[in-house]
Design a protein around this motif. Structure first.
Motif, PDB file in Angstrom:
ATOM      1  N   ILE A 134      -2.328   0.426  -8.693  1.00 50.42           N
ATOM      2  CA  ILE A 134      -3.776   0.621  -8.711  1.00 50.42           C
ATOM      3  C   ILE A 134      -4.064   1.845  -7.845  1.00 50.42           C
ATOM      4  O   ILE A 134      -3.831   1.821  -6.632  1.00 50.42           O
ATOM      5  N   LEU A 135      -4.536   2.919  -8.490  1.00 53.96           N
ATOM      6  CA  LEU A 135      -4.946   4.101  -7.728  1.00 53.96           C
ATOM      7  C   LEU A 135      -6.344   3.832  -7.182  1.00 53.96           C
ATOM      8  O   LEU A 135      -7.272   3.573  -7.935  1.00 53.96           O
ATOM      9  N   GLN A 136      -6.476   3.880  -5.860  1.00 56.84           N
ATOM     10  CA  GLN A 136      -7.747   3.548  -5.225  1.00 56.84           C
ATOM     11  C   GLN A 136      -8.509   4.766  -4.716  1.00 56.84           C
ATOM     12  O   GLN A 136      -9.736   4.733  -4.666  1.00 56.84           O
ATOM     13  N   HIS A 137      -7.784   5.795  -4.310  1.00 58.07           N
ATOM     14  CA  HIS A 137      -8.466   6.946  -3.707  1.00 58.07           C
ATOM     15  C   HIS A 137      -7.674   8.213  -4.009  1.00 58.07           C
ATOM     16  O   HIS A 137      -6.469   8.257  -3.788  1.00 58.07           O
ATOM     17  N   ILE A 138      -8.370   9.212  -4.502  1.00 61.69           N
ATOM     18  CA  ILE A 138      -7.798  10.541  -4.700  1.00 61.69           C
ATOM     19  C   ILE A 138      -8.643  11.510  -3.880  1.00 61.69           C
ATOM     20  O   ILE A 138      -9.858  11.593  -4.068  1.00 61.69           O
ATOM     21  N   HIS A 139      -7.997  12.194  -2.955  1.00 60.30           N
ATOM     22  CA  HIS A 139      -8.672  13.143  -2.066  1.00 60.30           C
ATOM     23  C   HIS A 139      -8.090  14.528  -2.335  1.00 60.30           C
ATOM     24  O   HIS A 139      -6.868  14.705  -2.301  1.00 60.30           O
ATOM     25  N   ASN A 170       3.582  16.570 -12.259  1.00 61.28           N
ATOM     26  CA  ASN A 170       3.359  15.173 -11.875  1.00 61.28           C
ATOM     27  C   ASN A 170       2.947  15.110 -10.415  1.00 61.28           C
ATOM     28  O   ASN A 170       3.655  15.600  -9.541  1.00 61.28           O
ATOM     29  N   ILE A 171       1.807  14.489 -10.174  1.00 62.17           N
ATOM     30  CA  ILE A 171       1.331  14.282  -8.809  1.00 62.17           C
ATOM     31  C   ILE A 171       1.753  12.909  -8.327  1.00 62.17           C
ATOM     32  O   ILE A 171       2.153  12.732  -7.191  1.00 62.17           O
ATOM     33  N   TYR A 172       1.642  11.937  -9.225  1.00 65.74           N
ATOM     34  CA  TYR A 172       2.118  10.589  -8.903  1.00 65.74           C
ATOM     35  C   TYR A 172       3.015  10.125 -10.036  1.00 65.74           C
ATOM     36  O   TYR A 172       2.611  10.109 -11.198  1.00 65.74           O
ATOM     37  N   THR A 173       4.242   9.772  -9.690  1.00 65.06           N
ATOM     38  CA  THR A 173       5.196   9.210 -10.634  1.00 65.06           C
ATOM     39  C   THR A 173       5.214   7.706 -10.426  1.00 65.06           C
ATOM     40  O   THR A 173       5.419   7.238  -9.307  1.00 65.06           O
ATOM     41  N   PRO A 174       4.978   6.940 -11.477  1.00 68.73           N
ATOM     42  CA  PRO A 174       4.839   5.496 -11.314  1.00 68.73           C
ATOM     43  C   PRO A 174       6.151   4.811 -10.951  1.00 68.73           C
ATOM     44  O   PRO A 174       7.236   5.307 -11.239  1.00 68.73           O
ATOM     45  N   ALA A 175       5.988   3.661 -10.327  1.00 66.26           N
ATOM     46  CA  ALA A 175       7.137   2.798 -10.064  1.00 66.26           C
ATOM     47  C   ALA A 175       7.585   2.193 -11.392  1.00 66.26           C
ATOM     48  O   ALA A 175       6.827   2.113 -12.346  1.00 66.26           O
ATOM     49  N   THR A 176       8.823   1.773 -11.446  1.00 65.07           N
ATOM     50  CA  THR A 176       9.325   1.164 -12.675  1.00 65.07           C
ATOM     51  C   THR A 176       8.850  -0.273 -12.790  1.00 65.07           C
ATOM     52  O   THR A 176       8.443  -0.890 -11.813  1.00 65.07           O
ATOM     53  N   VAL A 228      -5.101  20.846  -2.021  1.00 65.19           N
ATOM     54  CA  VAL A 228      -4.158  19.881  -1.462  1.00 65.19           C
ATOM     55  C   VAL A 228      -4.646  18.486  -1.846  1.00 65.19           C
ATOM     56  O   VAL A 228      -5.805  18.141  -1.603  1.00 65.19           O
ATOM     57  N   ILE A 229      -3.754  17.693  -2.450  1.00 77.24           N
ATOM     58  CA  ILE A 229      -4.130  16.367  -2.946  1.00 77.24           C
ATOM     59  C   ILE A 229      -3.392  15.273  -2.191  1.00 77.24           C
ATOM     60  O   ILE A 229      -2.223  15.420  -1.834  1.00 77.24           O
ATOM     61  N   THR A 230      -4.106  14.180  -1.949  1.00 79.81           N
ATOM     62  CA  THR A 230      -3.531  12.957  -1.394  1.00 79.81           C
ATOM     63  C   THR A 230      -3.993  11.807  -2.281  1.00 79.81           C
ATOM     64  O   THR A 230      -5.176  11.724  -2.625  1.00 79.81           O
ATOM     65  N   VAL A 231      -3.056  10.947  -2.657  1.00 81.92           N
ATOM     66  CA  VAL A 231      -3.367   9.791  -3.514  1.00 81.92           C
ATOM     67  C   VAL A 231      -2.968   8.524  -2.776  1.00 81.92           C
ATOM     68  O   VAL A 231      -1.863   8.448  -2.209  1.00 81.92           O
ATOM     69  N   GLU A 232      -3.863   7.532  -2.771  1.00 80.15           N
ATOM     70  CA  GLU A 232      -3.599   6.254  -2.113  1.00 80.15           C
ATOM     71  C   GLU A 232      -3.853   5.123  -3.095  1.00 80.15           C
ATOM     72  O   GLU A 232      -4.695   5.242  -3.985  1.00 80.15           O
ATOM     73  N   GLY A 233      -3.122   4.043  -2.909  1.00 76.56           N
ATOM     74  CA  GLY A 233      -3.324   2.903  -3.781  1.00 76.56           C
ATOM     75  C   GLY A 233      -2.460   1.724  -3.406  1.00 76.56           C
ATOM     76  O   GLY A 233      -1.941   1.640  -2.297  1.00 76.56           O
ATOM     77  N   GLU A 234      -2.311   0.827  -4.365  1.00 80.90           N
ATOM     78  CA  GLU A 234      -1.543  -0.414  -4.172  1.00 80.90           C
ATOM     79  C   GLU A 234      -0.501  -0.546  -5.260  1.00 80.90           C
ATOM     80  O   GLU A 234      -0.758  -0.224  -6.425  1.00 80.90           O
ATOM     81  N   LEU A 235       0.658  -1.070  -4.894  1.00 80.13           N
ATOM     82  CA  LEU A 235       1.693  -1.442  -5.843  1.00 80.13           C
ATOM     83  C   LEU A 235       1.662  -2.949  -6.009  1.00 80.13           C
ATOM     84  O   LEU A 235       1.607  -3.681  -5.024  1.00 80.13           O
ATOM     85  N   ILE A 267       0.856  -1.185   0.000  1.00 81.63           N
ATOM     86  CA  ILE A 267       0.000   0.000   0.000  1.00 81.63           C
ATOM     87  C   ILE A 267       0.892   1.235   0.000  1.00 81.63           C
ATOM     88  O   ILE A 267       1.944   1.254   0.640  1.00 81.63           O
ATOM     89  N   PHE A 268       0.493   2.281  -0.739  1.00 79.04           N
ATOM     90  CA  PHE A 268       1.270   3.512  -0.764  1.00 79.04           C
ATOM     91  C   PHE A 268       0.356   4.719  -0.595  1.00 79.04           C
ATOM     92  O   PHE A 268      -0.849   4.638  -0.797  1.00 79.04           O
ATOM     93  N   ARG A 269       0.978   5.828  -0.240  1.00 80.49           N
ATOM     94  CA  ARG A 269       0.300   7.128  -0.192  1.00 80.49           C
ATOM     95  C   ARG A 269       1.299   8.169  -0.665  1.00 80.49           C
ATOM     96  O   ARG A 269       2.474   8.117  -0.308  1.00 80.49           O
ATOM     97  N   THR A 270       0.833   9.103  -1.466  1.00 78.93           N
ATOM     98  CA  THR A 270       1.636  10.266  -1.817  1.00 78.93           C
ATOM     99  C   THR A 270       0.847  11.504  -1.434  1.00 78.93           C
ATOM    100  O   THR A 270      -0.358  11.557  -1.623  1.00 78.93           O
ATOM    101  N   GLY A 271       1.523  12.463  -0.853  1.00 81.98           N
ATOM    102  CA  GLY A 271       0.852  13.661  -0.358  1.00 81.98           C
ATOM    103  C   GLY A 271       0.526  13.500   1.109  1.00 81.98           C
ATOM    104  O   GLY A 271       0.886  12.504   1.721  1.00 81.98           O
TER     105      GLY A 271
END
Length: 110
Positions: A29-34, A17-23, A98-105, A3-7
């Motif tokens: 999977i982006l699950q929640h954008i607040h 860029n708000i979210y830069t993907p992993a290589t 202000v943005i927060t992004v949560e999801g799964e890698l 699980i990850f969070r940015t912001g």
């Protein structure tokens, strides 16, 4: 899976860029954008899945989406992002939303 969070972080006034993907071999999977409007006036934002720093038309998840003063906007996209997909955003003011992004890698297995 991890699980990850940015912001939380400000959305800039120019395409950023708000979210830069992993290589690879990881996908996201982006699950929640607040998004929180921390100002006393309505502010519009644009959010895209695109190449780095590109917020051109045709790639938008939202374009000119207005958030009323001192309120929040929540989006639950369940969106798969590959290593070449960037979440890019901008707002009309800069330092208003202000943005927060949560999801799964996830790791691709062959």
């Amino acid at each position: 899976m991890a699980i990850f969070r940015t912001g939380p972080a400000y959305i800039a006034a120019t395409a950023t860029n708000i979210y830069t993907p992993a290589t690879t071999p990881i996908y996201t999977i982006l699950q929640h954008i607040h998004i929180a409007n921390i100002t006393a006036g309505a502010v519009a934002f644009t959010l895209c899945v695109s190449t780095t720093g590109d917020a051109t038309n045709g790639k938008n998840l939202f374009k000119g989406q207005s958030i009323p003063p001192n309120t929040t906007f929540d989006f639950y996209p369940n969106l798969k992002m590959l290593a070449t997909d960037f979440l890019v955003g901008l707002d009309g003011n800069g330092a208003a939303l202000v943005i927060t992004v949560e999801g799964e890698l996830h790791v691709l297995v062959s």
